[in-house]
Design a protein around this motif. Structure first.
Motif, mmCIF file in Angstrom:
data_model
loop_
_atom_site.group_PDB
_atom_site.id
_atom_site.type_symbol
_atom_site.label_atom_id
_atom_site.label_comp_id
_atom_site.label_asym_id
_atom_site.label_seq_id
_atom_site.Cartn_x
_atom_site.Cartn_y
_atom_site.Cartn_z
ATOM 1 N N VAL A 238 0.844 -1.202 0.000
ATOM 2 C CA VAL A 238 0.000 0.000 0.000
ATOM 3 C C VAL A 238 0.877 1.249 0.000
ATOM 4 N N GLU A 239 1.882 1.261 0.857
ATOM 5 C CA GLU A 239 2.779 2.421 0.900
ATOM 6 C C GLU A 239 3.519 2.593 -0.421
ATOM 7 N N ASP A 240 3.990 1.491 -0.978
ATOM 8 C CA ASP A 240 4.703 1.559 -2.256
ATOM 9 C C ASP A 240 3.793 2.037 -3.376
ATOM 10 N N SER A 241 2.534 1.605 -3.360
ATOM 11 C CA SER A 241 1.593 2.005 -4.405
ATOM 12 C C SER A 241 1.294 3.494 -4.341
ATOM 13 N N ARG A 242 1.140 4.020 -3.148
ATOM 14 C CA ARG A 242 0.869 5.459 -3.019
ATOM 15 C C ARG A 242 2.057 6.284 -3.509
ATOM 16 N N GLU A 243 3.260 5.804 -3.239
ATOM 17 C CA GLU A 243 4.442 6.501 -3.750
ATOM 18 C C GLU A 243 4.504 6.425 -5.273
ATOM 19 N N ASP A 244 4.142 5.260 -5.820
ATOM 20 C CA ASP A 244 4.153 5.116 -7.276
ATOM 21 C C ASP A 244 3.130 6.025 -7.936
ATOM 22 N N LEU A 245 1.971 6.188 -7.298
ATOM 23 C CA LEU A 245 0.950 7.080 -7.863
ATOM 24 C C LEU A 245 1.445 8.520 -7.904
ATOM 25 N N THR A 246 2.120 8.935 -6.855
ATOM 26 C CA THR A 246 2.661 10.306 -6.836
ATOM 27 C C THR A 246 3.734 10.484 -7.908
ATOM 28 N N ALA A 247 4.606 9.470 -8.036
ATOM 29 C CA ALA A 247 5.675 9.566 -9.024
ATOM 30 C C ALA A 247 5.136 9.488 -10.443
ATOM 31 N N ALA A 248 4.018 8.781 -10.650
ATOM 32 C CA ALA A 248 3.475 8.618 -11.998
ATOM 33 C C ALA A 248 2.979 9.931 -12.574
ATOM 34 N N LEU A 249 2.617 10.873 -11.711
ATOM 35 C CA LEU A 249 2.137 12.172 -12.197
ATOM 36 C C LEU A 249 3.232 12.940 -12.911
ATOM 37 N N ASP A 250 4.487 12.643 -12.614
ATOM 38 C CA ASP A 250 5.606 13.336 -13.262
ATOM 39 C C ASP A 250 6.128 12.594 -14.488
ATOM 40 N N GLU A 251 5.540 11.448 -14.795
ATOM 41 C CA GLU A 251 6.000 10.671 -15.940
ATOM 42 C C GLU A 251 5.324 11.160 -17.221
ATOM 43 N N PRO A 252 5.876 10.799 -18.387
ATOM 44 C CA PRO A 252 5.233 11.166 -19.653
ATOM 45 C C PRO A 252 3.808 10.637 -19.714
ATOM 46 N N ALA A 253 2.896 11.479 -20.143
ATOM 47 C CA ALA A 253 1.479 11.108 -20.169
ATOM 48 C C ALA A 253 1.208 10.156 -21.324
ATOM 49 N N SER A 254 0.316 9.205 -21.065
ATOM 50 C CA SER A 254 -0.150 8.292 -22.111
ATOM 51 C C SER A 254 -1.452 7.676 -21.634
ATOM 52 N N PRO A 255 -2.318 7.238 -22.549
ATOM 53 C CA PRO A 255 -3.580 6.611 -22.119
ATOM 54 C C PRO A 255 -3.359 5.401 -21.221
ATOM 55 N N ALA A 256 -2.309 4.623 -21.496
ATOM 56 C CA ALA A 256 -2.053 3.433 -20.673
ATOM 57 C C ALA A 256 -1.690 3.813 -19.248
ATOM 58 N N VAL A 257 -0.887 4.871 -19.080
ATOM 59 C CA VAL A 257 -0.525 5.323 -17.734
ATOM 60 C C VAL A 257 -1.751 5.828 -17.004
ATOM 61 N N THR A 258 -2.606 6.579 -17.698
ATOM 62 C CA THR A 258 -3.831 7.094 -17.068
ATOM 63 C C THR A 258 -4.724 5.954 -16.599
ATOM 64 N N ASP A 259 -4.915 4.944 -17.455
ATOM 65 C CA ASP A 259 -5.763 3.799 -17.073
ATOM 66 C C ASP A 259 -5.160 3.049 -15.891
#
Length: 448
Positions: A238-259
């Motif tokens: 759970v802790e790792d997933s929340r960190e990944d969600l925060t980091a994903a906002l700074d990654e290149p956008a794509s429909p797959a990342v959004t889904d």
């Protein structure tokens, strides 16, 4: 000459010694195989008494086959010692066959009797095994109350879906233990009545039932440990997933990342609040899958960002370049058909196939395309470059064939006077005529 006859005499003496040794081996093998048949016959009788005829069917069939083939061995041995003279080759062949048959018989009986050793040993120890089954059943019965209490305690913490794996284990173990005790009694009575085969079947059922009951009870204790481990791992995920969600906002956008972000948010939201019975295994699996999907989508987006989609203008240029390369290669090969080998023709055919696939991939003629979807653009660009590369290779190979086919002597064709008193055209002109016109056209006309 004396040396030759001396060597020949030594060779004859050595061959005679080998034949004598083979004859001795054949005799010993025949005696050993015959004794083995007698011994195995006694073992079969004992195995029948201990295990029953069904369990010993394979050994009985093997023994009958060995008797049949050993009759052949005895017949060969008789031929070796009858009144009809035999050549050394005949004796050698028969003795080799006798050894072969006897060795085969010994190997077959070894294999079949070895397969019965464990069942026979178990049958001999049947009384001790029956006592062991009863002791194990009593020991496991004493564990049933504690197992039922463990299931009740776990039910206060985990959901029904989680406990479905072990909730019925105490009751099932109780039934298995009852069956084991009954089967042990049947085995004992059938053995006393002389029905050894039935006794062995009942004994196997008893031992297997005890084993399964013990496995079910052990699974209850294992579940409690594994559930605590899954809860601990779930907290870390759970802790790792929340960190990944925060980091994903700074990654290149794509429909797959959004889904993937949406799916991971949903998996986190599905976690029950504190104090509610839960299934840590199910939530851990769902969260791991969503977390892994986000990691994969982010990795794909990073790769896409590092390798941007080529502009539409670049795709058009690549298609035009492929068409030009193909046109040149076609013209050169068509103009020098008689000189062009298989390699150049194969490259050209592959380039044309890729070019046709490009039109099919785009759904229309590539030359007429005015807009290409980004998803198709990179694939179209790579296919156009591939077609151009193959056409270029075809041209290079064709030129190599042409160069090899031209005469090395500059006077062979172009340096000789022509029929009109002048000189014929240069090597390139004559080569093109002979390679393309003469072989490609004149010969066609001759055989038309």
């Amino acid at each position: 000459m004396a040396g030759f006859w001396g060597r020949r005499k030594r060779d004859d003496e050595e061959l005679q010694a080998q034949d004598a040794d083979l004859a001795r081996r054949a005799g010993k093998a025949l005696v050993a195989a015959d004794e083995r048949i007698r011994l195995t016959t006694d073992e079969l009788a004992f195995a029948d008494a201990e295990l029953g005829p069904n369990a010993t069917a394979d050994l009985r069939e093997a023994l009958e086959a060995v008797r049949t083939h050993l009759r052949e061995a005895f017949h060969l041995h008789q031929l070796n010692h009858d009144e009809i003279p035999d050549t050394p080759e005949e004796l050698r062949t028969r003795n080799a066959r006798i050894v072969q048959l006897c060795e085969w018989a010994e190997d077959l009986l070894d294999d079949r009797t070895a397969a019965l050793e464990e069942p026979i040993e178990r049958a001999r120890r049947a009384p001790a095994i029956i006592d062991g089954v009863r002791r194990d059943a009593a020991r496991l019965r004493a564990q049933l109350p504690a197992a039922r209490e463990t299931v009740r305690r776990l039910a206060a913490r985990y959901s029904e879906s989680a406990l479905a794996k072990i909730a019925a284990n105490p009751a099932e173990a109780d039934q298995l233990l009852g069956f084991a005790e009954h089967s042990a009694g049947v085995a004992e009575r059938r053995r006393e009545a002389g029905a050894r085969e039935h006794a062995n079947t009942a004994l196997e059922a008893a031992t297997e039932s005890v084993r399964r009951a013990e496995t079910l009870l052990d699974a209850i204790e294992s579940f409690e440990i594994e559930a605590l481990r899954a809860e601990s791992t779930l907290t870390a995920i759970v802790e790792d997933s929340r960190e990944d969600l925060t980091a994903a906002l700074d990654e290149p956008a794509s429909p797959a990342v959004t889904d993937a972000i949406v799916a991971l948010h949903a998996a986190l939201a599905a976690l029950p609040p504190a104090g509610v019975n839960t299934d840590p295994f199910e939530h851990l699996t769902r969260l791991r899958e969503a977390n892994a999907a986000l990691d994969a989508a982010v990795a794909a987006a990073r790769e896409r960002a590092a390798r941007p989609v080529p502009p539409l203008e670049h795709v058009r240029h690549a298609i035009d370049d492929a068409d030009r390369q193909l046109a040149v290669a076609r013209d050169v090969i068509a103009g020098h058909r008689g000189w062009i080998g298989a390699d150049a023709r194969t490259r050209l055919a592959e380039a044309e196939r890729v070019r046709v696939d490009l039109d099919r991939h785009l759904g229309t003629s590539a030359a007429a395309v005015t807009a290409i979807d980004e998803e198709l653009r990179e694939q179209a660009f790579e296919m156009a470059r591939r077609a151009a590369f193959l056409a270029s290779e075809a041209l290079q190979l064709a030129q190599r064939d042409i160069d090899r086919s031209r005469p090395q002597d500059p006077n062979q064709w172009g340096g000789q006077p022509g029929w009109g008193g002048g000189r014929r055209g240069g090597n390139d002109l004559m080569g093109g005529i002979l390679g393309g016109l003469v072989i490609g056209s004149i010969l066609d006309g001759i055989f038309d």
